[in-house]
Scaffold this motif. Structure first.
Motif, PDB file in Angstrom:
ATOM      1  N   GLU A   1      -9.126   5.922 -49.428  1.00  0.00           N
ATOM      2  CA  GLU A   1      -7.830   5.838 -50.068  1.00  0.00           C
ATOM      3  C   GLU A   1      -7.190   7.200 -50.295  1.00  0.00           C
ATOM      4  N   SER A   2      -7.871   8.269 -49.993  1.00  0.00           N
ATOM      5  CA  SER A   2      -7.384   9.609 -50.290  1.00  0.00           C
ATOM      6  C   SER A   2      -6.398  10.065 -49.223  1.00  0.00           C
ATOM      7  N   PRO A   3      -5.513  11.010 -49.552  1.00  0.00           N
ATOM      8  CA  PRO A   3      -4.578  11.519 -48.561  1.00  0.00           C
ATOM      9  C   PRO A   3      -5.297  12.264 -47.448  1.00  0.00           C
ATOM     10  N   GLU A   4      -4.631  12.330 -46.283  1.00  0.00           N
ATOM     11  CA  GLU A   4      -5.264  12.968 -45.138  1.00  0.00           C
ATOM     12  C   GLU A   4      -5.375  14.478 -45.309  1.00  0.00           C
ATOM     13  N   ARG A   5      -4.410  15.101 -45.988  1.00  0.00           N
ATOM     14  CA  ARG A   5      -4.462  16.553 -46.134  1.00  0.00           C
ATOM     15  C   ARG A   5      -5.608  16.942 -47.060  1.00  0.00           C
ATOM     16  N   PRO A   6      -6.183  18.142 -46.873  1.00  0.00           N
ATOM     17  CA  PRO A   6      -7.284  18.591 -47.733  1.00  0.00           C
ATOM     18  C   PRO A   6      -6.834  18.784 -49.181  1.00  0.00           C
ATOM     19  N   VAL A   7      -7.766  18.611 -50.087  1.00  0.00           N
ATOM     20  CA  VAL A   7      -7.483  18.843 -51.503  1.00  0.00           C
ATOM     21  C   VAL A   7      -7.239  20.331 -51.725  1.00  0.00           C
ATOM     22  N   SER A   8      -6.243  20.650 -52.527  1.00  0.00           N
ATOM     23  CA  SER A   8      -5.891  22.043 -52.809  1.00  0.00           C
ATOM     24  C   SER A   8      -6.023  22.319 -54.298  1.00  0.00           C
ATOM     25  N   PRO A   9      -6.063  23.603 -54.699  1.00  0.00           N
ATOM     26  CA  PRO A   9      -6.100  23.925 -56.136  1.00  0.00           C
ATOM     27  C   PRO A   9      -4.928  23.338 -56.904  1.00  0.00           C
ATOM     28  N   ARG A  10      -3.766  23.178 -56.245  1.00  0.00           N
ATOM     29  CA  ARG A  10      -2.605  22.584 -56.925  1.00  0.00           C
ATOM     30  C   ARG A  10      -2.903  21.138 -57.323  1.00  0.00           C
ATOM     31  N   ASP A  11      -3.637  20.427 -56.476  1.00  0.00           N
ATOM     32  CA  ASP A  11      -4.015  19.051 -56.812  1.00  0.00           C
ATOM     33  C   ASP A  11      -4.941  19.012 -58.031  1.00  0.00           C
ATOM     34  N   VAL A  12      -5.801  20.006 -58.127  1.00  0.00           N
ATOM     35  CA  VAL A  12      -6.727  20.071 -59.258  1.00  0.00           C
ATOM     36  C   VAL A  12      -5.962  20.293 -60.556  1.00  0.00           C
ATOM     37  N   VAL A  13      -5.006  21.210 -60.517  1.00  0.00           N
ATOM     38  CA  VAL A  13      -4.188  21.472 -61.715  1.00  0.00           C
ATOM     39  C   VAL A  13      -3.416  20.225 -62.121  1.00  0.00           C
TER      40      VAL A  13
END
Length: 394
Positions: free
Chosen positions: A190-202
């Motif tokens: 279910e996760s987006p195709e693009r890699p997780v970034s620090p912005r997503d963590v924030v």
């Protein structure tokens, strides 16, 4: 119960036999064999708790970014095994601190990816129970480890190196079991195709319920006394003798083992946040018992409350956090709340060691009991405002 949950529980069982063998003798090894002061041991205990802080976040982040939780967790298990060999040549505080740091870094690296594998395999309405089963098996290892250490030291008093060698062998067995029997699950459909970034963590901090849970974890854990220190308080008050000291860890683990699954089921039915905060009320009871009730009765009651605290918090916390988190950031979110706990405990360990150095053990416990009471008064309104997820699905 999903097979992977049971297998991961068995891996944790074997690994905890290894880790808790060392943990059970560490206070004695540091204070008696190496001659560390209470303040120095407090710094070491702070390192023991705090070495996982940044690594927990990195473990969760890379498990989400690489989409390879087994790879990240496996690296953590391997680091934990290597740390046991580092203990053999230890002759001072510096070398001991390095070995402890590597061991705790391994634990921090593997915890969130492992919990992600559990959370993915378990149905949403049985998260508390699934984590409870895993933690019960984990607690079985935590129970057996001190027993093995006690037996080895009974055969060869003062031979800490023998304990460390056996601990290393058990850690290697845990690594092999993990690599051979835990599958690399597909956990990111279910996760987006693009890699997780620090912005997503924030962005996780903008989830109101999750942020309140995170803050409550930090406030409560900062008023936590490490197990080793609490046991040293019992030893100092002559509730137990040095000979029986390693078995204090066994008593705590036995209670944890007995209550982990019941508390997990209770949290699924009546609210995970409520059970989590109630666990810290049980910890407060452990503090008061350690200083107000003497002798064997006081020691036993203290262990009962301490084990109950772990049963009500350790597995319930990731179960409470998981439903709040978006797909693809579950490991990162779990690691964030666990980092808040580890960071708070590290600060608490250093503060308690300093207090004991300038006052005495009982006085330091009184101060921390007052601090935990204040923390509960602060955290309970905070956490009850968070939406208490129980059986909803995403």
């Amino acid at each position: 119960m999903p097979r992977v949950v049971v297998v991961l529980g068995l891996v944790s069982l074997v690994t905890d036999v290894s880790s808790e063998m060392v943990t059970a003798v560490l206070p004695l090894f540091a204070t008696l064999a190496l001659g560390l002061t209470p303040l120095a041991y407090g710094m070491l205990d702070g390192l023991y708790q705090g070495a996982t802080v940044l690594v927990r976040l990195l473990g969760g982040f890379f498990a989400d970014r690489l989409r390879r939780p087994k790879l990240v967790a496996g690296a953590g298990y391997a680091l934990g095994a290597a740390a046991k060999l580092m203990l053999l040549p230890v002759a001072g505080a510096g070398a001991l601190s390095a070995a402890v740091a590597v061991d705790r870094a391994g634990k921090g690296l593997r915890t969130a990816p492992r919990d992600l594998l559990i959370a993915t395999a378990a149905p949403r309405d049985r998260l508390g129970r699934s984590f409870g089963v895993h933690r019960a098996l984990d607690a079985t290892g935590a129970l057996l480890g001190p027993v093995v250490a006690f037996g080895l030291l009974a055969l060869a008093p003062g031979d800490f190196d023998m304990v460390f060698v056996v601990s290393f062998c058990a850690a290697v067995l845990g690594v092999l079991l993990f690599l051979q029997r835990v599958p690399e699950q597909r956990v990111f459909e279910e996760s987006p195709e693009r890699p997780v970034s620090p912005r997503d963590v924030v962005a996780l901090l903008r989830i109101g319920g999750f942020l309140r849970l995170l803050c409550a974890c930090a406030v409560l854990s900062a008023a936590t006394i490490g197990d080793g220190f609490l046991y040293l308080v019992l030893l100092n008050g002559e509730s137990v003798t040095t000979r029986w000291f390693p078995l204090l860890f066994v008593g705590t683990s036995l209670v944890y083992l007995a209550l982990a699954v019941p508390f997990g089921r209770l949290s699924d039915r009546h609210g995970r946040n409520r059970v989590f905060t109630a666990g810290y009320g049980l910890l407060l009871c452990a503090y008061l018992t350690a200083i107000l009730v003497g002798g064997l009765v006081g020691a036993v009651l203290c262990l009962v409350f301490l084990g109950s605290y772990y049963a009500a918090t350790d597995g319930v916390l990731p179960a409470a956090a998981t439903p709040m988190l978006p797909a693809g950031l579950t490991a990162t979110g779990i690691s964030a709340v666990q980092t808040a706990v580890a960071g708070g405990r590290a600060l608490g360990a250093v503060a308690f060691g300093a207090l004991w150095t300038v006052t005495e053990g009982a006085a330091a416990v009184w101060i921390f009991a007052a601090a935990l009471t204040a923390a509960l008064l602060t955290a309970v309104p905070m956490i009850t405002r968070a939406r208490d997820h129980r059986t909803e699905t995403r």
